[in-house]
Motif scaffolding. Structure first.
Motif, mmCIF file in Angstrom:
data_model
loop_
_atom_site.group_PDB
_atom_site.id
_atom_site.type_symbol
_atom_site.label_atom_id
_atom_site.label_comp_id
_atom_site.label_asym_id
_atom_site.label_seq_id
_atom_site.Cartn_x
_atom_site.Cartn_y
_atom_site.Cartn_z
ATOM 1 N N LYS A 319 0.823 -1.211 0.000
ATOM 2 C CA LYS A 319 0.000 0.000 0.000
ATOM 3 C C LYS A 319 0.857 1.260 0.000
ATOM 4 N N VAL A 320 1.916 1.253 0.809
ATOM 5 C CA VAL A 320 2.762 2.445 0.885
ATOM 6 C C VAL A 320 3.420 2.731 -0.455
ATOM 7 N N SER A 321 3.940 1.678 -1.093
ATOM 8 C CA SER A 321 4.565 1.863 -2.405
ATOM 9 C C SER A 321 3.545 2.324 -3.444
ATOM 10 N N TYR A 322 2.307 1.862 -3.319
ATOM 11 C CA TYR A 322 1.243 2.285 -4.229
ATOM 12 C C TYR A 322 1.027 3.796 -4.125
ATOM 13 N N LEU A 323 0.899 4.283 -2.907
ATOM 14 C CA LEU A 323 0.665 5.719 -2.693
ATOM 15 C C LEU A 323 1.888 6.548 -3.086
ATOM 16 N N LEU A 324 3.084 6.052 -2.776
ATOM 17 C CA LEU A 324 4.293 6.784 -3.132
ATOM 18 C C LEU A 324 4.487 6.846 -4.646
ATOM 19 N N THR A 325 4.183 5.745 -5.325
ATOM 20 C CA THR A 325 4.319 5.728 -6.790
ATOM 21 C C THR A 325 3.418 6.761 -7.438
ATOM 22 N N LEU A 326 2.154 6.808 -7.006
ATOM 23 C CA LEU A 326 1.214 7.768 -7.581
ATOM 24 C C LEU A 326 1.563 9.203 -7.180
ATOM 25 N N SER A 327 2.011 9.390 -5.944
ATOM 26 C CA SER A 327 2.335 10.746 -5.473
ATOM 27 C C SER A 327 3.537 11.322 -6.222
ATOM 28 N N PHE A 328 4.604 10.537 -6.313
ATOM 29 C CA PHE A 328 5.783 11.028 -7.021
ATOM 30 C C PHE A 328 5.508 11.174 -8.520
ATOM 31 N N SER A 329 4.666 10.322 -9.059
ATOM 32 C CA SER A 329 4.283 10.460 -10.459
ATOM 33 C C SER A 329 3.539 11.776 -10.689
ATOM 34 N N ALA A 330 2.628 12.134 -9.771
ATOM 35 C CA ALA A 330 1.891 13.401 -9.891
ATOM 36 C C ALA A 330 2.837 14.593 -9.806
ATOM 37 N N ILE A 331 3.814 14.524 -8.881
ATOM 38 C CA ILE A 331 4.767 15.623 -8.739
ATOM 39 C C ILE A 331 5.619 15.768 -9.998
ATOM 40 N N CYS A 332 6.083 14.644 -10.539
ATOM 41 C CA CYS A 332 6.920 14.689 -11.748
ATOM 42 C C CYS A 332 6.148 15.214 -12.943
ATOM 43 N N TRP A 333 4.896 14.784 -13.086
ATOM 44 C CA TRP A 333 4.076 15.298 -14.183
ATOM 45 C C TRP A 333 3.831 16.795 -14.033
ATOM 46 N N ASN A 334 3.713 17.280 -12.802
ATOM 47 C CA ASN A 334 3.490 18.709 -12.600
ATOM 48 C C ASN A 334 4.722 19.518 -12.999
ATOM 49 N N PHE A 335 5.914 19.004 -12.655
ATOM 50 C CA PHE A 335 7.137 19.673 -13.108
ATOM 51 C C PHE A 335 7.230 19.658 -14.628
ATOM 52 N N PHE A 336 6.814 18.551 -15.224
ATOM 53 C CA PHE A 336 6.804 18.471 -16.683
ATOM 54 C C PHE A 336 5.865 19.526 -17.276
ATOM 55 N N ASN A 337 4.683 19.683 -16.692
ATOM 56 C CA ASN A 337 3.729 20.676 -17.201
ATOM 57 C C ASN A 337 4.261 22.094 -17.042
ATOM 58 N N ILE A 338 4.914 22.365 -15.903
ATOM 59 C CA ILE A 338 5.501 23.688 -15.704
ATOM 60 C C ILE A 338 6.554 23.962 -16.774
ATOM 61 N N GLY A 339 7.394 22.968 -17.057
ATOM 62 C CA GLY A 339 8.428 23.149 -18.064
ATOM 63 C C GLY A 339 7.859 23.386 -19.447
ATOM 64 N N CYS A 340 6.833 22.616 -19.827
ATOM 65 C CA CYS A 340 6.239 22.763 -21.166
ATOM 66 C C CYS A 340 5.604 24.132 -21.348
ATOM 67 N N VAL A 341 4.741 24.513 -20.402
ATOM 68 C CA VAL A 341 4.071 25.809 -20.520
ATOM 69 C C VAL A 341 5.085 26.945 -20.393
ATOM 70 N N GLY A 342 6.103 26.774 -19.545
ATOM 71 C CA GLY A 342 7.127 27.802 -19.412
ATOM 72 C C GLY A 342 7.916 28.005 -20.697
ATOM 73 N N LEU A 343 8.231 26.934 -21.406
ATOM 74 C CA LEU A 343 8.947 27.073 -22.675
ATOM 75 C C LEU A 343 8.081 27.746 -23.733
ATOM 76 N N ILE A 344 6.785 27.434 -23.744
ATOM 77 C CA ILE A 344 5.879 28.141 -24.651
ATOM 78 C C ILE A 344 5.839 29.619 -24.293
ATOM 79 N N PHE A 345 5.810 29.890 -23.003
ATOM 80 C CA PHE A 345 5.754 31.257 -22.472
ATOM 81 C C PHE A 345 6.988 32.049 -22.894
ATOM 82 N N GLU A 346 8.167 31.431 -22.875
ATOM 83 C CA GLU A 346 9.407 32.123 -23.183
ATOM 84 C C GLU A 346 9.777 32.053 -24.664
#
Length: 425
Positions: A319-346
């Motif tokens: 269970k712990v690994s399940y929650l950690l996998t999804l949590s870190f995946s969400a954080i990584c995807w959010n950094f990816f989204n920030i990078g994509c929109v930021g590059l479009i922005f710049e």
């Protein structure tokens, strides 16, 4: 100052002395005019005007010299800041994409089955950006603060449209990742750049050049070759039907993603019209909020939400690994989204997508070591074509940037020549 009187007297002497009243009238007019300050002021103004003009012309070269002396420093500071942000956003894209894709594949390999959950983790990480609104302070007015604010209906249309596209893209890519190996999925998504260039031609007025066309052809052939995968590429727990479904979903997700980036760039230019970090954060937060709501509705409407408890219990890593996998995946995807929109922005949507494609070859290489994916001949050729296509586009971007710098230098030289001529005049 006696000339008017003599003139009037000489004119009156030509008449009969009986016209003395006219002489008297002329003398009175002179007396009245002599007391008026208007003519005196006008005379002074005419006397002062050449001097004022001279002073203005004398001051202008000095002001221009000072502005020209400060201008290179300001340009260098802006250039350094811009390239620092571009580098930072590129790191977010490359690291976030690789980590999030591998974590998503890990989720499905260890017992995860929900496609909507795989989609949700791609958009639900935006709350980590909310502290930004609490720590920012009001800045001094700038050029962007003078621009009129977009209407609420225009902003709502932008955020809802982009949010729906984000939700669609996330679900299609989650479906593709569930039925394909991580390396195959990464190579198929390299077609994003081709779709992005196609939509940018109509929405962002991008011109096709030989290098850009070569890039599009190569990035189209790269995922097409993966349709001829050997039979041992399909795992025992995955059918041929599911493999084809994952392939089609990945291609459709790449098309939706290309459209999303082009529309995001169009929104910055036509609706938002502001070059601030606050606007960047607003786009990411609000479109992610809309995508999260849509994905949650899909999760529970499809019935997958009712099976999450069972999925957690049966997850191989606990269970712990399940929650950690999804949590870190969400954080990584959010950094990816920030990078994509930021590059479009710049920069632009095409450059943002080219950085995404640049990171795709990293995933198959990591997948070979992490998940023991097979790197056979077809996949290796597809990888070479994807890198070749990216380099072709990158060279075209270099030529465009070099041309724009040349035009800027020519325009600056022309302005300096005009200023020199004006100073000499």
């Amino acid at each position: 100052m006696q000339a008017p009187f003599h003139l009037c007297f000489s004119q009156a002497s030509c008449f009969d002395m009986r016209e003395s009243q006219e002489v008297q009238l002329c003398v009175e007019d002179y007396a009245v005019n002599e007391t008026k300050p208007v003519e005196s002021n006008d005379l002074l103004n005419h006397i002062d005007q050449p001097m004022n003009g001279f002073l203005n012309h004398a001051d202008q070269p000095m002001n221009g010299f000072l502005n020209n002396a400060d201008q290179p420093t300001i340009k260098h500071q802006r250039s350094y800041r811009r390239w620092f942000l571009i580098t930072l956003y590129s790191v977010f894209v490359l690291s976030g994409q690789a980590a999030a894709t591998l974590l998503g594949r890990l989720y499905y390999d260890k017992g995860g089955n929900s496609k909507w959950m795989g989609s949700l983790v791609q958009v639900v990480g935006f709350p980590i950006l909310l502290p930004y609104y609490c720590i920012t302070t009001r800045k001094t007015p700038s050029r962007d603060s003078i621009l009129p604010n977009p209407s609420a209906s225009a902003l709502a249309l932008v955020y809802i449209s982009l949010g729906l596209l984000v939700a669609l893209t996330s679900y299609l890519e989650s479906l593709g990742l569930a039925h394909l190996p991580a390396s195959t999925f990464a190579l198929i998504t390299s077609s994003r750049l081709a779709f992005n260039a196609f939509f940018s031609f109509f929405l962002n007025s991008v011109k096709f050049t030989p290098y850009l066309i070569n890039s599009l052809v190569l990035l189209t052939l790269s995922p097409t070759l993966l349709a001829f995968q050997p039979e041992n590429e399909i795992s025992s727990g995955n059918s041929k039907h599911n493999y084809v479904l994952g392939f089609i979903a990945s291609v459709a997700g790449s098309a939706a993603y290309g459209l999303l980036l082009s529309l995001t760039q169009l929104s910055f230019l036509k609706v938002l019209k502001r070059n601030t970090i606050r606007v960047l954060m607003d786009v990411i937060v609000y479109e992610s909020l809309v995508a999260t709501i849509v994905t949650l509705v899909g999760l529970f409407a499809s019935g997958e939400g009712n099976k999450l408890h069972t999925e957690i219990e049966e997850y191989e890593m606990g269970k712990v690994s399940y929650l950690l996998t999804l949590s870190f995946s969400a954080i990584c995807w959010n950094f990816f989204n920030i990078g994509c929109v930021g590059l479009i922005f710049e920069t632009s949507s095409l450059l943002s997508n080219s950085i995404v494609v640049l990171g795709l070859p990293i995933i198959p290489i990591l997948a070979v070591f992490v998940f023991h994916d097979i790197m056979h001949g077809i996949k290796a050729i597809s990888l070479v074509l994807a890198v070749w296509g990216f380099l072709s586009y990158l060279y075209q971007y270099y030529l465009d940037d070099k041309s724009s710098n040349t035009d800027h230098i020519l325009n600056t030289s022309t302005l300096e020549d005009i200023n020199d001529q004006f100073g000499k005049a």
